[in-house]
Structure formats: C-alpha cells, structure tokens
Design a protein around this motif. Structure first.
Motif, PDB file in Angstrom:
ATOM      1  N   HIS A 260       0.814  -1.226   0.000  1.00 13.81           N
ATOM      2  CA  HIS A 260       0.000   0.000   0.000  1.00 13.81           C
ATOM      3  C   HIS A 260       0.846   1.275   0.000  1.00 13.81           C
ATOM      4  O   HIS A 260       0.580   2.187  -0.792  1.00 13.81           O
ATOM      5  CB  HIS A 260      -0.977  -0.011   1.172  1.00 13.81           C
ATOM      6  N   GLU A 263       2.180   2.407  -3.507  1.00 10.20           N
ATOM      7  CA  GLU A 263       1.284   2.827  -4.587  1.00 10.20           C
ATOM      8  C   GLU A 263       1.541   4.302  -4.908  1.00 10.20           C
ATOM      9  O   GLU A 263       1.419   5.178  -4.054  1.00 10.20           O
ATOM     10  CB  GLU A 263      -0.171   2.629  -4.161  1.00 10.20           C
ATOM     11  N   ASP A 265      -0.035   6.598  -6.545  1.00 11.07           N
ATOM     12  CA  ASP A 265      -1.110   7.569  -6.324  1.00 11.07           C
ATOM     13  C   ASP A 265      -1.269   7.887  -4.845  1.00 11.07           C
ATOM     14  O   ASP A 265      -1.561   9.017  -4.460  1.00 11.07           O
ATOM     15  CB  ASP A 265      -2.423   7.085  -6.925  1.00 11.07           C
ATOM     16  N   ARG A 266      -1.033   6.890  -4.002  1.00 10.15           N
ATOM     17  CA  ARG A 266      -1.082   7.130  -2.559  1.00 10.15           C
ATOM     18  C   ARG A 266       0.095   8.007  -2.117  1.00 10.15           C
ATOM     19  O   ARG A 266      -0.049   8.886  -1.273  1.00 10.15           O
ATOM     20  CB  ARG A 266      -1.056   5.791  -1.819  1.00 10.15           C
ATOM     21  N   ARG A 270      -3.298  11.031  -3.344  1.00  8.76           N
ATOM     22  CA  ARG A 270      -4.640  10.852  -3.883  1.00  8.76           C
ATOM     23  C   ARG A 270      -5.544  10.067  -2.931  1.00  8.76           C
ATOM     24  O   ARG A 270      -6.752  10.257  -2.916  1.00  8.76           O
ATOM     25  CB  ARG A 270      -4.567  10.143  -5.238  1.00  8.76           C
ATOM     26  N   GLU A 271      -4.971   9.184  -2.122  1.00 11.69           N
ATOM     27  CA  GLU A 271      -5.758   8.351  -1.227  1.00 11.69           C
ATOM     28  C   GLU A 271      -5.923   8.950   0.169  1.00 11.69           C
ATOM     29  O   GLU A 271      -6.517   8.332   1.042  1.00 11.69           O
ATOM     30  CB  GLU A 271      -5.084   6.980  -1.079  1.00 11.69           C
ATOM     31  N   LYS A 277      -2.535   7.862   3.997  1.00 15.50           N
ATOM     32  CA  LYS A 277      -1.338   8.383   3.351  1.00 15.50           C
ATOM     33  C   LYS A 277      -0.275   7.294   3.242  1.00 15.50           C
ATOM     34  O   LYS A 277      -0.521   6.130   3.547  1.00 15.50           O
ATOM     35  CB  LYS A 277      -0.791   9.566   4.150  1.00 15.50           C
ATOM     36  N   SER A 278       0.916   7.700   2.837  1.00 18.06           N
ATOM     37  CA  SER A 278       2.064   6.790   2.772  1.00 18.06           C
ATOM     38  C   SER A 278       3.249   7.445   3.464  1.00 18.06           C
ATOM     39  O   SER A 278       3.490   8.643   3.289  1.00 18.06           O
ATOM     40  CB  SER A 278       2.428   6.473   1.322  1.00 18.06           C
ATOM     41  N   ASP A 398      -2.581   5.040   9.329  1.00 16.59           N
ATOM     42  CA  ASP A 398      -2.896   5.551   7.997  1.00 16.59           C
ATOM     43  C   ASP A 398      -1.678   5.702   7.093  1.00 16.59           C
ATOM     44  O   ASP A 398      -1.790   5.632   5.869  1.00 16.59           O
ATOM     45  CB  ASP A 398      -3.601   6.908   8.106  1.00 16.59           C
ATOM     46  N   LYS A 454      -9.729  -0.437  -1.904  1.00 16.05           N
ATOM     47  CA  LYS A 454      -9.100   0.860  -2.150  1.00 16.05           C
ATOM     48  C   LYS A 454     -10.039   1.699  -3.008  1.00 16.05           C
ATOM     49  O   LYS A 454     -10.840   1.168  -3.779  1.00 16.05           O
ATOM     50  CB  LYS A 454      -7.758   0.663  -2.867  1.00 16.05           C
TER      51      LYS A 454
END
Length: 481
Positions: A260, A263, A265-266, A270-271, A277-278, A398, A454
């Motif tokens: 996760h 990713e 986009d994350r 975006r997520e 978040k990442s 998160d 997701k």
C-alpha cells in the motif's frame, strides 16, 4: 445490426477519436458470480449475480473523463463516450497540470485460465455435501471445548474483459476464480473463546478443493485451538526476544506495510481522504528500509494466483515489481499517469473492479522473498523467543508505519526447540523496525488469499499475499489484554 462487445469496444474508440479526444480507452468487463453459504452444516443462503458493461476513459483538453454503461448497444456506447468527453472538458478548467500518459509498448493478446474441473461440472448437491462434511468433521474434533459455530462458504467467479485503447492496446482475457472460506468459533465458557476467520482463493476450478484440503486440516486446527484455550501460557514480555514470524503474518505485513505505501497515487496524496497516506515520499527511492534480507515483490504473473493477470487495464504487459530490494525502497507501483509524472515506465498496476470502476493502482500478489534456511535452521539460532504462526487480529496506521498483530497459534522457543503454546502474543512495531530486524528467512513460500480494498467508491480486487517464515531479533512482545 446486432453488435457484440468487441465491436462496441472498437466503436467507442472511433467515437472518442471523432470527438477530438487525445486518448480513448474502452473496456468491456463482465463478472459472473455465485456463492453457497452454510452454518453448522445447514445451507443458510445462496446468491448469484452478473455485472456487465463497458467503461470508457478519454483525455481531452488535458483532463481525464470517465463514464460507463450497462446497455450494450451502439447508441448507448456512443452516448457514454460523449459523456466521458464532456466530463473531461468540464474538468479541464480545474486541471493545474495536463493529464498525460507514459509511452509504452502495449499488448495485443488473448489469454485465459483453464479450469481442470470447471464450475459447471460440480452440482449444488456436491457443494452442499462438502460443506456438511466439513461441519461434521470439525464439530466432532474436540472433546473438552465445543465448536459453537462454523460458517463456511464456496464462491465462484468468472471475470472476462476486452480492453482496447487508441495507443494500440487490444487485450482479451478470461479468468475463473474459486474461493472457500470459513469462520469457526471454538469455546470453553469457563476459560475462553477462539475465533478463526480464513479464506482460500485462486484462479482455476474445483480441482483447487483437493489441493486446499480444508476437510483434512481444519479439524486438526480446531483441536489446536482447544489446546490453546486449555494449555497456553502468557508470552514473555519483560525483555526483548527473538521472534519467528509465520508466513501468514509476513504476507499480511508486506501487503500493508510495503504494497500500500508503494502505490504511486497514494504517495502523491490521492488516497489521503479515503484510505490514508504513505510514509514513502516521492524522493525516497534507494533509501534504506530494512536489512539485506528484506526483498518484497509484487507479481501479477504467478500462474494460478488469486491476483493473476498478464496485462493490466491500460494494456501494459505485467511483470514482477521489486518494491523493496535487499533492504532498500526500489520501485513504486505505477499506472501510465503516475509513470509519466515520475519519469519512468508503467509497471502494469492499473486494475478496475468492474465496468463501473476506473482503473487505479493496485497490488496483485505481494510477497516477501524466501531465503535459504529451513524452518529448523531458523529455530536453531534462537536461545529464547517465540514463534507466532498465525494471527487473530491486526491494525496499522494511515501512513502504514506503526502496526500491531495479535497472534493466534504461537509457541515458546527454548534452545532451538518449540516448547509450550503461548497465548495472545502481540507483535507491535514500526515498518522499519520489522524489515531492519529480519536476519533470516526460510525457503517455504506460502500464499494467502484476500480482497484488497481501495478507492472511492470502494473497489475490491482479488489478491494474494505471502512469504516464508522470517526471523526477527530483539523484539519486545506485548500481550492482548
């Protein structure tokens, strides 16, 4: 004249091009599903469904527009493309940086998974009989405790797609999947209760039931749960110990703490309002995240896997993605949009759940790379520690940094040997602590099935996660209160 779905996909490309779209993508996507549910050997429900339609994405005026339809006619497809085009035009007023896709060598291919024992060869009566026999074997497997409930189910699905775009992709695929899951509750009211939820899943047919052998192993597991209730002792929590983490937990950990956050986009945020978040930032490629033994791979091409595919929903050929490699952050999961932003090629991570969904960045089959040890060799070098084979509960923050796993079946290790059962050990650590503490992994690669969620609206796609048993050093365990 009647139109089949392949004609309609190509028609969508023509309509979008005639409107002036820079890029047009159309996907015919059909899912057929059926399930049978049982509780304590009695059927409690069945279900079946079919979702079918065509999804369209276009890039116009630097913006991306998406629309879909369940009406498989030429007129409906034309209106759907026009709808996607209008959305792109409307969004273009808000776009700060025009949407562009990376240049790729896209596929033109047809592939499918062939069942050895097709779904049509197995009657409802055979499925009912299987679930009844499972209950009979499980319910009679304990003597002191009792099996309060066994809820079990068998699920079938067939996913069919035709994906084409104006950049040259044309992919047809058919993937059948079988799943078998259960939730068993073993209880001895005076001493405790154990609940175990587990599911199998893979691409293929009913030949998988024999391979999984749930009727054979679940009664043994239930006897083990009874023994945990009766005999297990508290884990050592007064000092750091060495821990052998079972492949089931390792698989979940790499999915959550590597897949996760990798990713793209994350990583770009975006997520953030949806799934979190990442901890990984765009400039962290090459940064050290663990020991030299920490390699995590996501590979859609594994034959028979739950997350199997050979081309993603943008037509990019799939390949293994080395997310963490020998302890370093190595690559992110990309679609063609994020690949363009990062100046790399897409690694075929774009997947959509259904015709109602746009392709977004997803995992497929994520696993910790096995090592050279046997399980016995992992044990040999542990003077005092704990082996946590399976989990009962878990959570992660998160940003995918702080995480916690509550063990189910676990054993004390003394002088390289498994001793008494340990009750409710908790592995609580950060992502970097876990990967940095690994000093060995065994050769036994095991995979576990799941549905990864997701997006907004939520998309659930089939995946595998897995790994070997790994050894981590100097970990302070906790205990479930």
């Amino acid at each position: 004249m009647p139109w089949n779905h392949e004609d309609l996909v190509l028609k969508a490309l023509d309509v979008g091009s005639s409107l002036g779209a820079r890029y047009v993508e159309a996907r015919y996507h059909r899912h057929s599903r059926s399930s049978l549910f049982s509780r304590n050997g009695e059927v409690i429900g069945t279900e079946s469904s079919v979702s079918e339609g065509i999804a369209v994405r276009v890039i116009a005026n630097g913006a991306l527009g998406f629309a879909s339809t369940t009406i498989l006619t030429e007129e409906s497809v034309r209106k759907t493309v026009e709808d996607a085009f209008r959305k792109a035009q409307a969004h273009s007023k808000l776009v700060k940086k025009p949407i562009e896709f990376s240049q790729e060598r896209l596929g033109r291919a047809t592939y499918e998974v062939n069942e050895v024992k097709p779904f049509t060869n197995v009657s409802v009566e055979e499925k009912v009989s299987y679930l009844f026999d499972l209950w009979k074997n499980v319910s009679s497997s304990v003597s002191t405790a009792r099996v309060a409930t066994l809820t079990s189910w068998i699920g079938e699905s067939v996913e069919e797609k035709v994906v084409a775009n104006t950049d040259g992709a044309y992919i047809k695929s058919r993937i059948p999947r079988l799943s078998l899951g259960y939730n068993v509750v073993v209880t001895l009211p005076s001493q405790g209760t154990i609940q175990r939820f587990f599911s199998h899943g893979a691409s293929g047919g009913y030949e998988l039931l024999e391979k999984w052998n749930v009727i054979g192993y679940l009664p043994e597991d239930v006897r083990k749960f009874e023994k945990i209730i009766l005999e297990a002792r508290s884990p050592p929590t007064d000092r750091p110990v060495d821990v052998i983490v079972g492949s089931e937990i390792v698989g979940l950990m790499v999915h959550e703490s590597c897949g996760h956050p990798s990713e793209a986009d994350r990583i770009l945020g975006r997520e953030a309002a949806q799934a979190g978040k990442s901890f990984i930032k765009p400039d962290m490629l090459g940064e050290k995240i663990g020991s030299e033994y920490a390699t995590v791979i996501d590979d859609p091409t594994i034959p028979g896997s739950n997350g199997f595919y050979l081309y993603d929903d943008e037509g990019v050929p799939a390949r293994p993605r080395f997310l963490y490699k020998e302890g370093k952050i190595n690559e992110f999961l990309h679609n063609r949009w994020t690949a363009k932003l990062f100046g790399v090629n897409s690694n075929a991570a774009a997947r959509a759940m259904s015709h109602e969904s746009e392709p977004i960045i997803r995992m497929a089959n994520t696993y910790f790379k096995p090592g050279d040890y046997t399980f016995e060799e992992l044990l040999e070098d542990v003077k005092f520690g704990v082996y946590i084979k399976s989990y009962m509960e878990w959570n992660i923050d998160d940003e995918r940094w702080s995480q916690r796993y509550g063990g189910l079946e676990a054993y004390l290790i003394e002088n390289g040997e498994l001793k008494n059962l340990v009750k409710n050990p908790v592995l609580e650590l950060t992502t970097k602590t876990f990967y940095s503490s690994v000093d060995a992994a065994d050769k036994n690669l095991e995979f576990y099935a799941g549905t990864c969620g997701k997006g907004e609206p939520m998309q659930g796609v089939p995946v595998w996660f897995g790994g070997p048993n790994v050894r981590v050093r100097n970990i302070l365990l906790r205990v479930i209160a």
